[in-house]
Scaffold this motif. Sequence first.
Motif, mmCIF file in Angstrom:
data_model
loop_
_atom_site.group_PDB
_atom_site.id
_atom_site.type_symbol
_atom_site.label_atom_id
_atom_site.label_comp_id
_atom_site.label_asym_id
_atom_site.label_seq_id
_atom_site.Cartn_x
_atom_site.Cartn_y
_atom_site.Cartn_z
ATOM 1 N N ASP A 125 0.667 -1.159 0.051
ATOM 2 C CA ASP A 125 -0.193 -0.258 -0.092
ATOM 3 C C ASP A 125 0.915 1.161 -0.105
ATOM 4 O O ASP A 125 1.048 1.971 0.977
ATOM 5 N N PRO A 126 1.530 1.408 -1.056
ATOM 6 C CA PRO A 126 2.358 2.835 -1.251
ATOM 7 C C PRO A 126 1.651 4.051 -1.129
ATOM 8 O O PRO A 126 0.332 4.205 -1.234
ATOM 9 N N PRO A 127 2.305 5.110 -0.573
ATOM 10 C CA PRO A 127 1.631 6.413 -0.289
ATOM 11 C C PRO A 127 1.190 6.853 -1.705
ATOM 12 O O PRO A 127 1.678 6.653 -2.738
ATOM 13 N N ALA A 128 0.026 7.872 -1.562
ATOM 14 C CA ALA A 128 -0.425 8.457 -2.575
ATOM 15 C C ALA A 128 0.554 9.408 -3.313
ATOM 16 O O ALA A 128 1.414 10.016 -2.673
ATOM 17 N N GLU A 129 0.363 9.714 -4.641
ATOM 18 C CA GLU A 129 1.497 10.880 -5.361
ATOM 19 C C GLU A 129 1.312 11.928 -4.557
ATOM 20 O O GLU A 129 2.569 12.736 -4.250
ATOM 21 N N ALA A 130 -0.048 12.421 -4.180
ATOM 22 C CA ALA A 130 0.335 13.874 -3.199
ATOM 23 C C ALA A 130 0.960 13.941 -2.255
ATOM 24 O O ALA A 130 1.589 14.769 -1.584
ATOM 25 N N GLU A 131 0.718 12.602 -1.243
ATOM 26 C CA GLU A 131 1.397 12.415 -0.246
ATOM 27 C C GLU A 131 2.862 12.423 -0.358
ATOM 28 O O GLU A 131 3.799 13.185 0.553
ATOM 29 N N LEU A 132 3.298 11.780 -1.398
ATOM 30 C CA LEU A 132 4.728 11.751 -1.626
ATOM 31 C C LEU A 132 5.329 13.200 -2.081
ATOM 32 O O LEU A 132 6.456 13.539 -1.546
ATOM 33 N N ALA A 133 4.798 13.869 -2.776
ATOM 34 C CA ALA A 133 4.927 15.068 -3.080
ATOM 35 C C ALA A 133 5.200 16.174 -1.954
ATOM 36 O O ALA A 133 5.944 16.965 -1.961
ATOM 37 N N ALA A 134 4.374 16.150 -0.910
ATOM 38 C CA ALA A 134 4.194 16.880 0.141
ATOM 39 C C ALA A 134 5.455 16.523 0.910
ATOM 40 O O ALA A 134 5.979 17.391 1.416
ATOM 41 N N ALA A 135 5.812 15.288 1.009
ATOM 42 C CA ALA A 135 6.876 14.835 1.847
ATOM 43 C C ALA A 135 8.167 15.132 1.094
ATOM 44 O O ALA A 135 9.259 15.510 1.903
ATOM 45 N N ALA A 136 8.307 15.141 -0.225
ATOM 46 C CA ALA A 136 9.752 15.655 -0.575
ATOM 47 C C ALA A 136 9.874 16.847 -0.933
ATOM 48 O O ALA A 136 10.846 17.440 -1.145
ATOM 49 N N ALA A 137 8.666 17.878 -0.888
ATOM 50 C CA ALA A 137 8.923 19.408 -1.345
ATOM 51 C C ALA A 137 9.893 19.885 -0.239
ATOM 52 O O ALA A 137 10.694 20.663 -0.751
ATOM 53 N N PRO A 138 10.081 19.546 0.888
ATOM 54 C CA PRO A 138 11.139 20.358 1.894
ATOM 55 C C PRO A 138 12.471 19.970 1.467
ATOM 56 O O PRO A 138 13.489 20.616 1.689
ATOM 57 N N LEU A 139 12.825 18.611 0.639
ATOM 58 C CA LEU A 139 13.993 18.506 0.231
ATOM 59 C C LEU A 139 14.472 19.042 -1.016
ATOM 60 O O LEU A 139 15.685 19.074 -1.270
ATOM 61 N N GLY A 140 13.493 19.862 -1.357
ATOM 62 C CA GLY A 140 14.076 20.549 -2.848
ATOM 63 C C GLY A 140 13.833 19.649 -4.101
ATOM 64 O O GLY A 140 13.745 18.322 -4.056
ATOM 65 N N GLY A 141 14.519 20.273 -5.195
ATOM 66 C CA GLY A 141 14.383 19.508 -6.273
ATOM 67 C C GLY A 141 15.809 18.441 -6.244
ATOM 68 O O GLY A 141 16.404 18.394 -5.192
ATOM 69 N N GLY A 142 16.000 18.029 -7.414
ATOM 70 C CA GLY A 142 17.282 17.269 -7.535
ATOM 71 C C GLY A 142 17.175 15.660 -7.387
ATOM 72 O O GLY A 142 15.976 15.342 -7.181
ATOM 73 N N PRO A 143 18.325 14.950 -7.568
ATOM 74 C CA PRO A 143 17.973 13.547 -7.520
ATOM 75 C C PRO A 143 17.911 13.100 -6.112
ATOM 76 O O PRO A 143 18.069 13.682 -4.959
ATOM 77 N N GLY A 144 17.446 12.010 -5.898
ATOM 78 C CA GLY A 144 16.841 11.470 -4.671
ATOM 79 C C GLY A 144 16.991 9.924 -4.834
ATOM 80 O O GLY A 144 16.827 9.412 -5.845
ATOM 81 N N ILE A 145 16.654 9.143 -3.677
ATOM 82 C CA ILE A 145 16.576 7.687 -3.725
ATOM 83 C C ILE A 145 15.239 7.635 -2.688
ATOM 84 O O ILE A 145 14.945 8.277 -1.827
#
Length: 304
Positions: A125-145
Amino acid sequence: MAATLFLFCADPLHPLRTDPHVADEAGAARAAGAGTALIDHDALLAGDAGAAVARVERGAGAAWYRGWMIPAGRYAELAEALAGRGTTLLTGPEAYRRAHELPGWYGTFAAVTPRSAWLPAAPGDPPAEAELAAAAAPLGGGPGIVKDYVKSRKHEWHEACYTPDLSDTGRLAAVTRRMVELQDGFLTGGVVIRSFEEYPGPGEARMWWVDGVPVLTTAHPDHPGVRPAPALCAAGPRLAPLVAELGCRFVTTDLALRSDGVPRVVEVGDGQVSDLPRGAAGTAGGERLFRALVRAAGTRSAPS
């Protein structure tokens, strides 16, 4: 029974023997003056902690575990079952979770590890795209894992681990879905999103800490033949206050040199379930580690 006990996983095919993965370590523990006993890792994961510890002698006293990873909930069941037989794990369940899962150790090491965020999730049950976007936003753009609270799918790097741009939430969601799918029932805790850092150096180092002291530095077990850079081996004084703040008795820190030459903490782990490089248990360093654990067993009671 010796004052200090090491609990090793039994070989699933030969239950009276030590699992070959840690057989050399059992010999090193005995050489350090400790006793050894076997637990049934499969029974523990299946939810039968009583059966898992049935071969541990009653009244054995203080014990370290050394073996395969255990989910934090099952570790708590292991601790309870052992306590019922008069054995106390020297790493308590709360301390185990704190060192084993990224949300437990990240706050302590935030200044020396890649920026991270996380979301709880259940297997399948992966998180929804909107939840992932909100979580990732403080990290800024650029590559990630993307990984779970403990493990990554680094061998499926482009499919289930790496994303070139964290602001591309469609791609982030696709990688996350695939990671959750591949982890299946082994997904631990949820989803972690981390900023990606380049580590072009000669390989990671694994530093082993017992009661806040770095007693051994090895190569990472994924690359046992790669000698760690001297700067990584010398990182102990910088990390010691953070390890002390974490408050766990037996931990590992995996270190790598960032592209600017700065040592970084890639992962923290509970030392009981961290692998030694193949063959290291029989070396002088391996002997030093087990002697340190035997000495530590008598110094103070187990933390929470």
